[in-house]
Design a protein around this motif. Structure first.
Motif, PDB file in Angstrom:
ATOM      1  N   ASP A 168      -8.920   2.113   5.453  1.00  0.00           N
ATOM      2  CA  ASP A 168      -9.506   3.224   4.700  1.00  0.00           C
ATOM      3  C   ASP A 168      -8.550   4.404   4.549  1.00  0.00           C
ATOM      4  O   ASP A 168      -8.799   5.293   3.725  1.00  0.00           O
ATOM      5  CB  ASP A 168     -10.794   3.697   5.375  1.00  0.00           C
ATOM      6  N   ASP A 169      -7.456   4.414   5.328  1.00  0.00           N
ATOM      7  CA  ASP A 169      -6.504   5.525   5.273  1.00  0.00           C
ATOM      8  C   ASP A 169      -5.314   5.244   4.354  1.00  0.00           C
ATOM      9  O   ASP A 169      -4.404   6.070   4.259  1.00  0.00           O
ATOM     10  CB  ASP A 169      -5.980   5.842   6.679  1.00  0.00           C
ATOM     11  N   VAL A 170      -5.312   4.095   3.690  1.00  0.00           N
ATOM     12  CA  VAL A 170      -4.203   3.773   2.793  1.00  0.00           C
ATOM     13  C   VAL A 170      -4.738   3.539   1.387  1.00  0.00           C
ATOM     14  O   VAL A 170      -5.930   3.282   1.188  1.00  0.00           O
ATOM     15  CB  VAL A 170      -3.425   2.523   3.269  1.00  0.00           C
ATOM     16  N   LYS A 171      -3.841   3.614   0.419  1.00  0.00           N
ATOM     17  CA  LYS A 171      -4.170   3.275  -0.967  1.00  0.00           C
ATOM     18  C   LYS A 171      -3.586   1.904  -1.261  1.00  0.00           C
ATOM     19  O   LYS A 171      -2.359   1.739  -1.291  1.00  0.00           O
ATOM     20  CB  LYS A 171      -3.593   4.306  -1.935  1.00  0.00           C
ATOM     21  N   THR A 197       5.602   3.716  -0.238  1.00  0.00           N
ATOM     22  CA  THR A 197       5.061   2.404  -0.551  1.00  0.00           C
ATOM     23  C   THR A 197       5.552   1.422   0.504  1.00  0.00           C
ATOM     24  O   THR A 197       6.762   1.307   0.743  1.00  0.00           O
ATOM     25  CB  THR A 197       5.502   1.938  -1.948  1.00  0.00           C
ATOM     26  N   PHE A 209       0.815  -1.200   0.000  1.00  0.00           N
ATOM     27  CA  PHE A 209       0.000   0.000   0.000  1.00  0.00           C
ATOM     28  C   PHE A 209       0.853   1.256   0.000  1.00  0.00           C
ATOM     29  O   PHE A 209       2.064   1.222   0.255  1.00  0.00           O
ATOM     30  CB  PHE A 209      -0.919  -0.002   1.232  1.00  0.00           C
ATOM     31  N   GLU A 210       0.188   2.374  -0.290  1.00  0.00           N
ATOM     32  CA  GLU A 210       0.811   3.697  -0.183  1.00  0.00           C
ATOM     33  C   GLU A 210       0.233   4.410   1.031  1.00  0.00           C
ATOM     34  O   GLU A 210      -0.977   4.388   1.262  1.00  0.00           O
ATOM     35  CB  GLU A 210       0.541   4.531  -1.433  1.00  0.00           C
ATOM     36  N   HIS A 211       1.121   5.052   1.813  1.00  0.00           N
ATOM     37  CA  HIS A 211       0.685   5.822   2.975  1.00  0.00           C
ATOM     38  C   HIS A 211       1.741   6.880   3.273  1.00  0.00           C
ATOM     39  O   HIS A 211       2.937   6.578   3.314  1.00  0.00           O
ATOM     40  CB  HIS A 211       0.495   4.919   4.196  1.00  0.00           C
ATOM     41  N   LEU A 262      -2.293  -1.292  -3.203  1.00  0.00           N
ATOM     42  CA  LEU A 262      -1.617  -1.569  -4.464  1.00  0.00           C
ATOM     43  C   LEU A 262      -1.669  -3.067  -4.742  1.00  0.00           C
ATOM     44  O   LEU A 262      -2.014  -3.860  -3.866  1.00  0.00           O
ATOM     45  CB  LEU A 262      -0.161  -1.111  -4.395  1.00  0.00           C
ATOM     46  N   ASP A 318      -8.797  -2.856  -6.757  1.00  0.00           N
ATOM     47  CA  ASP A 318      -9.977  -2.002  -6.934  1.00  0.00           C
ATOM     48  C   ASP A 318      -9.827  -1.003  -8.071  1.00  0.00           C
ATOM     49  O   ASP A 318     -10.562  -0.020  -8.148  1.00  0.00           O
ATOM     50  CB  ASP A 318     -10.290  -1.262  -5.624  1.00  0.00           C
ATOM     51  N   SER A 319      -8.912  -1.263  -8.981  1.00  0.00           N
ATOM     52  CA  SER A 319      -8.718  -0.366 -10.124  1.00  0.00           C
ATOM     53  C   SER A 319      -9.868  -0.506 -11.119  1.00  0.00           C
ATOM     54  O   SER A 319     -10.448  -1.585 -11.261  1.00  0.00           O
ATOM     55  CB  SER A 319      -7.405  -0.689 -10.839  1.00  0.00           C
TER      56      SER A 319
END
Length: 317
Positions: free
Chosen positions: A57-60, A14, A8-10, A62, A109-110
């Motif tokens: 919910d606070d991360v993206k 990464t 994930f990204e935060h 990958l 989820d892309s």
């Protein structure tokens, strides 16, 4: 017990982390690739992490499989899907292998993007195997040593442009457009006691809430042991490489009956494919802009749960 891992990204970085409930526990070390993570991580250490959790919910999120890794696929690997694809399961005695471009790998989820010229976009839920070790020659794979070679599992959706794949006889081209390979959300790392679950996993794909595909890995024709044994006899692998094990019945694609195929063989190539495309036009199952595709793989007792992919279908800008 298995353990789910997220990439994930935060805060502009990464990272990798252990998934616990609705949070992720960051792993302190930095791993540029899936192979780096697998080679330098132990499940016992990952389970012992106790750093502050970050809400999911606070991360993206990958893809847990990075784009440097090979993406190898099996085709027509469930008996009913063979029949649906116009094959005789009792006459097909070979494992169908092809590849997808690594550049099609995206996060779970892309959005899946339909190229302008593609009319018939299809879906294919698949169980993905992520490799543990380097393979540079033939190996003897068995149930007893399978986890020496396989680190974990992921969800894969093998999106396919059928009007490219079938008339052009181009599996690689029809399945490798950018966004056609969502992976994740989790990488599920396995321990020896988890091995029996490999043939007890339920695969379910829905489009706008309607179930299109629903089958169990117990119905795989060529399982992980046979497949990895065969592939090791012909190509090299690196830790983190991905093998997608085939999709169940229920795809949008409609293959002509054997009788119609015999008639088609007597037609010109242009006429044959004109008739094929007209038949596909009658199939409402093909994906349309705005639809939601959801995929899930889990064991019936919930011990293994690979999460849920959600892809909105969109058209190229």
């Amino acid at each position: 017990m298995p353990i789910n891992i997220a990439r994930f990204e935060h805060d502009g970085q990464t990272k990798w982390g252990v998934v616990r409930d609705d949070s992720v526990i960051p792993i302190p070390a930095i791993f540029p690739t899936t192979g780096d993570f697998i080679e330098n991580s132990r499940i016992s250490d990952l389970k012992a992490l106790d750093d502050d959790p970050i809400p999911i919910d606070d991360v993206k999120l990958l893809s847990p499989v990075t784009r440097n890794q090979q993406f190898v696929c099996q085709g027509a690997n469930y008996r009913q899907h063979m029949i649906e694809s116009g094959m005789d399961p009792d006459a097909k005695h070979f494992n169908m292998i092809f590849t997808k471009a690594q550049s099609c790998i995206v996060a779970a989820d892309s959005p899946v993007v339909i190229p302008h010229h593609v009319r018939f976009l299809d879906y294919e839920i698949e169980l993905g195997l992520v490799l543990r070790t380097k393979i540079e020659g033939p190996i003897a794979v068995s149930e007893g040593n399978l986890l020496d070679f396989i680190a974990g599992l992921v969800i894969v959706n093998d999106y396919s442009a059928r009007d490219v794949q079938i008339p052009q006889m181009q599996f690689y081209k029809g399945k490798s457009y950018r966004t056609f390979g969502p992976v994740g959300p989790w990488l599920c790392l396995l321990e020896p006691e988890d091995l029996p679950y490999l043939d007890q996993l339920q695969l379910t794909l829905k489009v706008d809430g309607d179930v299109r595909q629903d089958d169990n890995t117990a119905n795989l024709v060529y399982g992980p042991v046979e497949t990895l044994h065969e592939l090791a006899g012909l190509q090299d692998f690196a830790p983190g490489d991905l093998i997608a094990t085939g999709t169940p019945a229920g795809c949008a694609l409609s293959i002509p009956s054997p009788g119609k195929q015999k008639i088609g063989a007597m037609l010109t190539e242009a006429k044959k494919w004109e008739m094929f495309l007209k038949a596909q036009e009658k199939r409402p199952q093909y994906l349309q802009e705005g639809q939601l595709v959801e995929t899930a793989i889990r064991s019936l007792d919930g011990v293994i749960d690979l999460g849920v992919q959600r892809n909105i279908v969109s058209k190229a800008i």
